[in-house]
Write a protein that holds these residues in place. Structure first.
Motif, PDB file in Angstrom:
ATOM      1  N   ILE A 166       2.659   6.551 -10.537  1.00 39.83           N
ATOM      2  CA  ILE A 166       1.675   7.479  -9.980  1.00 39.83           C
ATOM      3  C   ILE A 166       2.149   8.892 -10.283  1.00 39.83           C
ATOM      4  CG2 ILE A 166       0.495   8.274  -7.894  1.00 39.83           C
ATOM      5  CD1 ILE A 166       1.311   5.554  -6.616  1.00 39.83           C
ATOM      6  N   GLU A 167       1.269   9.702 -10.843  1.00 41.24           N
ATOM      7  CA  GLU A 167       1.540  11.118 -11.075  1.00 41.24           C
ATOM      8  C   GLU A 167       0.553  11.884 -10.211  1.00 41.24           C
ATOM      9  OE1 GLU A 167       1.347  14.294 -14.727  1.00 41.24           O
ATOM     10  OE2 GLU A 167       1.994  12.251 -15.153  1.00 41.24           O
ATOM     11  N   ILE A 211       0.856  -1.187   0.000  1.00 38.17           N
ATOM     12  CA  ILE A 211       0.000   0.000   0.000  1.00 38.17           C
ATOM     13  C   ILE A 211       0.893   1.239   0.000  1.00 38.17           C
ATOM     14  CG2 ILE A 211      -1.771   1.306   1.229  1.00 38.17           C
ATOM     15  CD1 ILE A 211      -2.770  -1.402   0.149  1.00 38.17           C
ATOM     16  N   VAL A 212       0.736   2.063  -1.015  1.00 40.42           N
ATOM     17  CA  VAL A 212       1.456   3.335  -1.099  1.00 40.42           C
ATOM     18  C   VAL A 212       0.539   4.425  -0.556  1.00 40.42           C
ATOM     19  CG1 VAL A 212       2.427   5.066  -2.668  1.00 40.42           C
ATOM     20  CG2 VAL A 212       2.851   2.631  -3.067  1.00 40.42           C
ATOM     21  N   THR A 213       1.085   5.261   0.306  1.00 37.32           N
ATOM     22  CA  THR A 213       0.352   6.393   0.852  1.00 37.32           C
ATOM     23  C   THR A 213       0.829   7.666   0.168  1.00 37.32           C
ATOM     24  OG1 THR A 213       0.197   5.280   2.997  1.00 37.32           O
ATOM     25  CG2 THR A 213      -0.229   7.655   2.962  1.00 37.32           C
ATOM     26  N   TYR A 239      -4.589   6.125  -0.417  1.00 37.79           N
ATOM     27  CA  TYR A 239      -3.957   4.806  -0.361  1.00 37.79           C
ATOM     28  C   TYR A 239      -4.121   4.107  -1.696  1.00 37.79           C
ATOM     29  CZ  TYR A 239      -4.235   5.821   4.594  1.00 37.79           C
ATOM     30  OH  TYR A 239      -4.118   6.425   5.817  1.00 37.79           O
ATOM     31  N   VAL A 240      -3.002   3.605  -2.246  1.00 41.33           N
ATOM     32  CA  VAL A 240      -3.005   2.915  -3.532  1.00 41.33           C
ATOM     33  C   VAL A 240      -2.326   1.561  -3.344  1.00 41.33           C
ATOM     34  CG1 VAL A 240      -2.175   2.968  -5.916  1.00 41.33           C
ATOM     35  CG2 VAL A 240      -2.890   5.099  -4.803  1.00 41.33           C
ATOM     36  N   GLU A 241      -3.025   0.481  -3.700  1.00 42.73           N
ATOM     37  CA  GLU A 241      -2.429  -0.847  -3.630  1.00 42.73           C
ATOM     38  C   GLU A 241      -1.680  -1.124  -4.934  1.00 42.73           C
ATOM     39  OE1 GLU A 241      -3.517  -5.517  -2.739  1.00 42.73           O
ATOM     40  OE2 GLU A 241      -5.145  -4.092  -3.097  1.00 42.73           O
TER      41      GLU A 241
END
Length: 94
Positions: free
Chosen positions: A63-64, A25-27, A54-56
């Motif tokens: 991600i931009e 998970i990216v925050t 939050y991006v899994e």
């Protein structure tokens, strides 16, 4: 003439961009209160959410993102994540 000063901090990404395990998970966050994060995944449609976002990560992903508050925006930042192949210890490439 220099660009106008901004009061909106650019988004940050946790963990640091690079190699990650599938399902990480990216925050995406910003230090500026009252903002929205505007972001896209792999060049897709823009999404707007209140931070933290939050991006899994389930595939190689770029991600931009930028932060927006009222009529001000931060600089745009990019973060790229690739997957670690735990069976061989190598990075999976698309």
């Amino acid at each position: 003439m220099p660009p106008p000063a901004t009061d909106v901090e650019s988004p940050t990404f946790t963990p640091t961009p690079g190699r990650v395990d599938k399902g990480t998970i990216v925050t995406i966050n910003t230090a500026t209160a009252g903002t929205y994060i505007v972001y896209s995944l792999n060049g897709g449609n823009l999404r707007t959410e209140e931070p933290p976002v939050y991006v899994e990560i389930t595939e190689p992903t770029t991600i931009e993102a930028y932060a927006m508050k009222d009529d001000k925006t931060s600089g745009t930042v990019n973060a790229s994540y690739t997957l670690i192949d735990t069976r061989r210890g190598h990075t999976n490439f698309p």
